[in-house]
Design a protein around this motif. Structure first.
Motif, short mmCIF file in Angstrom:
data_model
loop_
_atom_site.label_atom_id
_atom_site.label_comp_id
_atom_site.label_asym_id
_atom_site.label_seq_id
_atom_site.Cartn_x
_atom_site.Cartn_y
_atom_site.Cartn_z
N ALA A 25 0.83 -1.21 0.00
CA ALA A 25 0.00 0.00 0.00
C ALA A 25 0.87 1.25 0.00
CB ALA A 25 -0.93 -0.01 1.21
N GLN A 26 1.93 1.24 0.76
CA GLN A 26 2.84 2.39 0.79
C GLN A 26 3.48 2.63 -0.57
OE1 GLN A 26 5.45 1.18 3.98
NE2 GLN A 26 4.11 1.98 5.59
N ALA A 27 3.85 1.54 -1.24
CA ALA A 27 4.49 1.67 -2.55
C ALA A 27 3.52 2.19 -3.60
CB ALA A 27 5.06 0.32 -2.97
N LEU A 28 2.23 1.88 -3.44
CA LEU A 28 1.23 2.29 -4.42
C LEU A 28 0.66 3.68 -4.15
CD1 LEU A 28 -0.88 -1.01 -4.67
CD2 LEU A 28 0.80 -0.18 -6.33
N ALA A 29 0.77 4.16 -2.92
CA ALA A 29 0.03 5.35 -2.49
C ALA A 29 0.33 6.59 -3.32
CB ALA A 29 0.31 5.62 -1.02
N HIS A 30 1.58 6.74 -3.77
CA HIS A 30 1.94 7.98 -4.47
C HIS A 30 1.41 8.02 -5.90
CE1 HIS A 30 5.00 5.24 -6.00
NE2 HIS A 30 5.26 6.11 -6.96
N ASN A 31 1.06 6.85 -6.45
CA ASN A 31 0.57 6.79 -7.83
C ASN A 31 -0.30 5.55 -8.01
OD1 ASN A 31 0.16 7.32 -10.50
ND2 ASN A 31 2.25 6.89 -11.17
#
Length: 343
Positions: free
Chosen positions: A83-89
């Motif tokens: 989720a952290q890796a996806l949050a920015h995009n």
């Protein structure tokens, strides 16, 4: 569209999940879509946009799916890192191909992706997804009843197998050359083959006067030993081949494990003596055998007798080839891309 893949590759997991995801990613990228990979474990070429997830601090869940140990941490930690890796995009599609992940993980990461696609082979755990692909022969939609949302779209069977375009391109020529005598054997026991089934196969068939090509991945732990074996036996060893379709089209019979390469062999009507080297391969092996597309061999020591049978009976070899060729036309990749684009 932007699509993110959550998939791992390791000596324990093998490379098949990563290979099919890379195949799908390349097809999507060729159509102008943006793709990215998220991985906790990775072996092999890093020729795709790859983000490695944060190091794990937890242990795998004792109450997780049968393959929970493959993840290397608790599913909740992996979901948080993803989720952290996806949050920015956030992607339009998150495609998850991992036997250790299920609906619990998918629900946690769902706010960070417009839609989720699950790739599965086992039908042994629930999924919270909009689209599910199971490319295995013998699977029916009923196998996922109660495991996916009622509105989820299911892509079931080898008609949707994720094969690289070169397999469909080589199909016509491969079909045309089937029906001849048994001369050339292709040995493909998986890109990693952690148990060195390849070595056991070579021990069994070495005394036979047949042309043998062995395919392995560069990360295979027993590669050096197999290289020495092939040199002693006069067999050909190919590592990380860029032309598996060509090797399969040129072979008369394969000795192989059961996995994604099963559908490659079927596309090219390549008869197979199948060795089940993992419990999660058994169901697919039995389906292939029931369709007449392969014969299950219980142990490498049984190979000489079966090879002698097919060497003496070209008609039996041709029958298996025809039945293998009927399993898939090799155009599943196009169908899956269309499903993603039209959703």
């Amino acid at each position: 569209m932007r699509l993110a893949f959550r998939v791992d590759a390791s000596v324990q997991i093998g490379t098949g999940h990563a290979v099919r995801c890379r195949t799908l990613a390349r097809a999507l990228a060729a159509r102008g879509h943006e793709v990215a990979f998220l991985s906790r474990h990775w072996v092999g070429a890093e020729d795709i946009p790859l983000t490695r997830l944060s190091p794990a601090i937890t242990e795998p869940d004792a109450d997780g799916p049968a393959h929970a140990g493959w993840l290397g941490c608790a599913w909740s930690e992996d979901a948080q890192h993803t989720a952290q890796a996806l949050a920015h995009n956030p992607p339009d599609w998150l495609i998850v191909d991992h036997y250790a992940l299920d609906a619990r993980w998918e629900r946690v990461v769902a706010p960070h992706a417009a839609r989720i696609m699950a790739i599965d082979d086992l039908a042994d755990r629930p999924h919270a997804c909009a689209l599910l692909l199971d490319q295995n022969l013998g699977r029916a939609e009923q196998g996922y009843q109660g495991l996916v949302p009622a509105e989820a779209r299911l892509l079931i069977g080898p008609h949707h197998a994720l094969l690289r375009p070169e397999f469909a391109a080589a199909r016509e020529g491969a079909l045309a050359r089937r029906g001849g005598p048994l001369r050339h054997i292709l040995v493909t026991m998986g890109g990693v083959d952690k148990g060195n089934a390849t070595g056991a196969v070579l021990d069994a068939i070495g005394p036979l006067s047949l042309d043998v090509t062995v395919v392995m991945g560069a990360e295979a732990p027993h590669l050096r030993a197999v290289r020495a074996q092939t040199e002693r036996l006069g067999a050909r060893l190919v590592v990380d081949t860029p032309d598996m379709a060509g090797l399969m089209a040129a072979a008369d019979l394969a000795i192989g494990a059961v996995g994604s390469t099963s559908w490659e062999r079927c596309c090219l009507a390549l008869p197979t003596l199948a060795l089940v080297i993992a419990d999660n391969q058994r169901e697919a092996a039995q389906a292939l055998a029931a369709a007449g597309a392969a014969e299950i061999v219980d142990a490498p020591t049984a190979l000489p007798a079966r090879l002698a049978h097919y060497r003496d009976s070209p008609a039996a070899l041709a029958t298996m080839a025809a039945r293998a060729g009927a399993v898939t036309d090799g155009r599943g990749l196009e169908r899956v891309v269309e499903a993603l684009e039209s959703a």
